[in-house]
Scaffold this motif. Structure first.
Motif, mmCIF file in Angstrom:
data_model
loop_
_atom_site.group_PDB
_atom_site.id
_atom_site.type_symbol
_atom_site.label_atom_id
_atom_site.label_comp_id
_atom_site.label_asym_id
_atom_site.label_seq_id
_atom_site.Cartn_x
_atom_site.Cartn_y
_atom_site.Cartn_z
ATOM 1 N N GLY A 109 48.215 20.337 10.171
ATOM 2 C CA GLY A 109 48.666 20.242 8.784
ATOM 3 C C GLY A 109 50.168 20.397 8.661
ATOM 4 O O GLY A 109 50.828 19.669 7.904
ATOM 5 N N ARG A 113 52.966 17.524 7.447
ATOM 6 C CA ARG A 113 53.941 17.818 6.389
ATOM 7 C C ARG A 113 55.353 17.471 6.849
ATOM 8 O O ARG A 113 56.148 16.920 6.090
ATOM 9 C CB ARG A 113 53.869 19.299 6.026
ATOM 10 C CG ARG A 113 54.840 19.728 4.907
ATOM 11 C CD ARG A 113 54.987 21.232 4.900
ATOM 12 N NE ARG A 113 55.611 21.699 6.134
ATOM 13 C CZ ARG A 113 55.541 22.954 6.566
ATOM 14 N NH1 ARG A 113 54.854 23.859 5.894
ATOM 15 N NH2 ARG A 113 56.160 23.300 7.693
ATOM 16 N N VAL A 176 45.088 16.032 4.345
ATOM 17 C CA VAL A 176 46.521 15.836 4.611
ATOM 18 C C VAL A 176 46.982 14.462 4.143
ATOM 19 O O VAL A 176 48.115 14.300 3.685
ATOM 20 C CB VAL A 176 46.850 16.047 6.107
ATOM 21 C CG1 VAL A 176 46.550 17.478 6.519
ATOM 22 C CG2 VAL A 176 46.121 15.051 6.996
#
Length: 209
Positions: A109, A113, A176
């Motif tokens: 994750g 990002r 995500v």
């Protein structure tokens, strides 16, 4: 970095010495990864722009890669290899299988990002339809193995590790991906979602972890 920007004459790379061809190949791949991360679209990438970024003639790129798809494939293969090493390191700081699996998902994750553009090319680009990105299969293998360790340790109800891993990966990737593609909306903390996925889909307990 503007994919169409040109290198100044002073920044142009000199001829590689004998034995440095592999180094140049890696420099090309590294530049491609930086540009793909910014563009988020492999079709917006040009070999000429990559050559300018590295400081070489466009013909030098063709010595190593037949076309843009071949270059993007090689870059994503390297990206995936590096990501798998990072995921393994994230797991290694924990002892029990559940914490290791959780750390793996949390790192993924964080990586998405920080590298949203690469994630889009790796998983959402049309390259996935034109070519079989075989190197991605190892990600599935390792996630399945992580789930299997939870089952073997009796930390999750009996089940088929491959099926559980598929459901888990689908949930995490969906979570995500929606953040990447709809960044303006407010979403619950990813960590909380991952914990829910682990408890509801795999059946592990996260108490005291």
């Amino acid at each position: 970095m503007d994919a169409t920007s040109s290198a100044s004459p002073s920044s142009t790379r000199g001829r590689n010495r004998r034995g440095q061809g592999e180094r140049l190949r890696r420099d090309i791949i590294d530049a491609t990864l930086r540009m793909l991360d910014e563009l988020g679209d492999d079709e917006a990438l040009s070999l000429r722009a990559v050559a300018r970024e590295v400081g070489i003639a466009a013909t030098s790129v063709y010595i190593h890669f037949a076309d843009r798809d071949a270059l993007v494939f090689a870059a994503l293969e390297q990206c995936t290899h590096d990501l798998m090493e990072d995921l393994d390191r994230a797991e290694s700081v924990h002892d029990d299988p559940v914490s290791r699996l959780r750390a793996r998902l949390l790192f993924l994750g964080t990586w998405v990002r920080d590298h949203a553009g690469l994630y889009k090319v790796l998983h959402e680009s049309t390259l996935n339809q034109r070519m079989r990105l075989v190197f991605k299969e190892e990600l599935t293998v390792r996630t399945t193995a992580a789930v299997q360790r939870c089952l073997d340790a009796g930390l999750a109800p009996a089940g088929d590790a491959a099926t559980l891993a598929f459901d888990l990966r689908a949930a995490v990737h969906g979570s995500v991906s929606i953040r990447v593609n709809e960044p303006g909306l407010t979403w619950p903390p990813l960590e909380e979602q991952i914990d829910r996925f682990l408890t509801k889909l795999v059946g592990v307990s996260l108490t005291d972890r």
